[in-house]
Design a protein around this motif. Structure first.
Motif, PDB file in Angstrom:
ATOM      1  N   ARG A   1       0.832  -1.209   0.000  1.00 21.77           N
ATOM      2  CA  ARG A   1       0.000   0.000   0.000  1.00 21.77           C
ATOM      3  C   ARG A   1       0.871   1.265   0.000  1.00 21.77           C
ATOM      4  O   ARG A   1       0.608   2.209  -0.749  1.00 21.77           O
ATOM      5  N   TYR A   2       1.924   1.288   0.828  1.00 23.59           N
ATOM      6  CA  TYR A   2       2.818   2.447   0.858  1.00 23.59           C
ATOM      7  C   TYR A   2       3.488   2.645  -0.503  1.00 23.59           C
ATOM      8  O   TYR A   2       3.664   3.772  -0.971  1.00 23.59           O
ATOM      9  N   PHE A   3       3.869   1.534  -1.124  1.00 25.26           N
ATOM     10  CA  PHE A   3       4.527   1.582  -2.433  1.00 25.26           C
ATOM     11  C   PHE A   3       3.593   2.215  -3.465  1.00 25.26           C
ATOM     12  O   PHE A   3       4.000   3.086  -4.240  1.00 25.26           O
ATOM     13  N   LYS A   4       2.344   1.782  -3.463  1.00 25.80           N
ATOM     14  CA  LYS A   4       1.369   2.329  -4.413  1.00 25.80           C
ATOM     15  C   LYS A   4       1.123   3.813  -4.182  1.00 25.80           C
ATOM     16  O   LYS A   4       0.970   4.589  -5.136  1.00 25.80           O
ATOM     17  N   CYS A   5       1.082   4.204  -2.919  1.00 30.09           N
ATOM     18  CA  CYS A   5       0.877   5.626  -2.604  1.00 30.09           C
ATOM     19  C   CYS A   5       2.086   6.463  -3.021  1.00 30.09           C
ATOM     20  O   CYS A   5       1.939   7.621  -3.407  1.00 30.09           O
ATOM     21  N   ALA A   6       3.277   5.872  -2.959  1.00 28.52           N
ATOM     22  CA  ALA A   6       4.499   6.588  -3.330  1.00 28.52           C
ATOM     23  C   ALA A   6       4.657   6.698  -4.839  1.00 28.52           C
ATOM     24  O   ALA A   6       5.208   7.683  -5.346  1.00 28.52           O
ATOM     25  N   TYR A   7       4.183   5.689  -5.573  1.00 29.50           N
ATOM     26  CA  TYR A   7       4.332   5.658  -7.030  1.00 29.50           C
ATOM     27  C   TYR A   7       2.962   5.611  -7.713  1.00 29.50           C
ATOM     28  O   TYR A   7       2.682   4.715  -8.507  1.00 29.50           O
TER      29      TYR A   7
ATOM     30  N   ILE B   1      10.632   5.477  -0.804  1.00 29.63           N
ATOM     31  CA  ILE B   1       9.258   5.420  -0.292  1.00 29.63           C
ATOM     32  C   ILE B   1       9.166   6.148   1.046  1.00 29.63           C
ATOM     33  O   ILE B   1       8.184   6.844   1.319  1.00 29.63           O
ATOM     34  N   SER B   2      10.199   6.026   1.871  1.00 27.98           N
ATOM     35  CA  SER B   2      10.242   6.780   3.122  1.00 27.98           C
ATOM     36  C   SER B   2      10.206   8.282   2.848  1.00 27.98           C
ATOM     37  O   SER B   2       9.507   9.040   3.527  1.00 27.98           O
ATOM     38  N   ASP B   3      10.964   8.710   1.823  1.00 33.52           N
ATOM     39  CA  ASP B   3      11.004  10.133   1.479  1.00 33.52           C
ATOM     40  C   ASP B   3       9.638  10.663   1.050  1.00 33.52           C
ATOM     41  O   ASP B   3       9.237  11.763   1.424  1.00 33.52           O
ATOM     42  N   SER B   4       8.930   9.868   0.239  1.00 32.08           N
ATOM     43  CA  SER B   4       7.674  10.361  -0.330  1.00 32.08           C
ATOM     44  C   SER B   4       6.440  10.042   0.506  1.00 32.08           C
ATOM     45  O   SER B   4       5.361  10.564   0.233  1.00 32.08           O
ATOM     46  N   THR B   5       6.586   9.209   1.529  1.00 30.00           N
ATOM     47  CA  THR B   5       5.443   8.931   2.409  1.00 30.00           C
ATOM     48  C   THR B   5       5.771   9.347   3.842  1.00 30.00           C
ATOM     49  O   THR B   5       5.287  10.376   4.313  1.00 30.00           O
ATOM     50  N   ASN B   6       6.607   8.611   4.528  1.00 33.31           N
ATOM     51  CA  ASN B   6       6.893   8.876   5.947  1.00 33.31           C
ATOM     52  C   ASN B   6       7.274  10.319   6.231  1.00 33.31           C
ATOM     53  O   ASN B   6       6.716  10.957   7.131  1.00 33.31           O
ATOM     54  N   TYR B   7       8.258  10.817   5.478  1.00 34.79           N
ATOM     55  CA  TYR B   7       8.795  12.142   5.784  1.00 34.79           C
ATOM     56  C   TYR B   7       7.904  13.280   5.275  1.00 34.79           C
ATOM     57  O   TYR B   7       8.182  14.450   5.537  1.00 34.79           O
TER      58      TYR B   7
END
Length: 358
Positions: free
Chosen positions: A179-185, A242-248
């Motif tokens: 899910r995080y991957f899809k949200c990032a890309y 993915i951390s850059d585009s979601t978590n942070y």
């Protein structure tokens, strides 16, 4: 109808049956143009595992499986996918109905030949007796097997490859990472795929972290007493992106970091020479990472790595792998509230009330 007509009808029926049988057999033996993926037999892969520290990627298929053939022509024919698989995995194609006697992980497996379309005992072991084709079975560096059934197109296959190539099973659930991957890309997926993710599980990416250079962070840490939050990454690390585009980008996380820490992003392969808390460190080369990376990463070189460093340059902890937003909020709060000075993390986690629910 006379005997001649009956004979003609009989011959026509026989020819039709023969045509269908030949046609079906031709289909099952269809030659698929090899992809750029370097495929090994299961026994070759078993030998390679002893000398290569890579996870195992096993494409379990059957000769009659149309989706298996389609995956060879599409997903495995994609040059980007093939290159990533060759760099990060030992890749195997395994026919679930072969009659070969095979040895894998010091155990011998056969096909008992029982029932219609009998399955090999190794297929039974890899798939836990649940036959669905194609099924991709990953064997991680933890030596556990993870079967993923069903056809996967390129965009569906990518998050699974990253998850196992970067050993993320120790830090995040597979379906959550997907899910995080899809949200990032988002651009890589159809709109309906993104829309299927509930709003409550989509990261709020309105936040922004004020990152500092390492020298600035050292100076500010000495002046303010704040901990340095160091995020170590590499250019090849997909979960770092993915951390850059979601978590942070999550507002809650960005606020905690900006208010309580001095944040630094550090490239593990940086070529620039640096000094940090009175010590000099040489830049990275083609043969190795930055000397400061070696000094920081005492446990593992798995990326991303999160470090908390006090105003004396002492490293307080070392966390490896993608950390889900829910967990990252808890970890950051543990250090922001200075609970690490008098409380075990597990005790803090049990009593902490998260704002993030994904």
């Amino acid at each position: 109808m006379n005997n001649l007509d009956l004979l003609k009808k009989f011959i026509t029926s026989i020819l039709l049956i023969l045509f269908l049988l030949i046609g079906n057999n031709s289909l099952s033996q269809e030659i698929i143009k090899p992809s750029d993926v370097k495929w090994y037999s299961i026994e070759e892969a078993d030998s390679l595992l002893k000398i290569q520290a890579k996870p195992l990627f096993i494409d379990v298929y059957t000769e009659w499986c149309g989706w298996c053939k389609h995956m060879m022509k599409t997903s495995f024919a994609h040059k980007g996918i093939a290159n990533y698989m060759n760099r990060n995995f030992i890749n195997v194609r395994f026919d679930a109905e072969t009659f070969d006697t095979l040895t894998f992980q010091n155990k011998t497996y056969t096909n008992p030949g029982e029932g219609n379309k009998p399955k090999h005992d190794l297929a039974k072991f890899l798939l836990n007796g649940r036959y669905s084709f194609p099924t991709i079975v990953y064997m991680g560096r933890d030596k556990k097997f993870y079967p993923i059934p069903g056809y996967k197109n390129v965009s569906e296959l990518e998050p699974f490859l990253v998850y196992f190539a970067e050993d993320l099973f120790s830090s995040v659930n597979l379906h959550d990472f997907d899910r995080y991957f899809k949200c990032a890309y988002k651009k890589n997926f159809e709109e309906k795929v993104i829309n299927a993710i509930p709003d409550s599980l989509r990261p709020d990416t309105t936040g922004n972290i004020n990152w500092y250079r390492l020298a600035e962070a050292e100076k500010l840490s000495k002046q303010t007493g704040k901990l340095i939050f160091l995020s170590v990454y590499t250019s090849w690390c997909q979960s770092c992106r993915i951390s850059d585009s979601t978590n942070y980008r999550i507002n809650v996380i960005a606020n905690i970091i900006n208010e309580n820490f001095i944040p630094v992003k550090f490239n593990a392969a940086l070529t620039e020479n640096l000094s940090f808390f009175g010590k000099a460190y040489k830049g990275g080369t083609k043969s190795g990472p930055h000397e400061l990376t070696r000094a920081f990463l005492k446990q593992s070189f798995i990326m991303p790595t999160l470090l908390f460093i006090n105003n004396k340059g002492q490293q307080l902890t070392e966390l490896h792998g993608f950390v889900p937003p829910f967990s990252l909020e808890t970890i950051l709060s543990y250090f922001a509230e200075k609970a690490y000075t008098n409380k075990k993390y597990d005790d803090f986690r049990k009593s902490f009330k998260n704002k993030i629910r994904y």
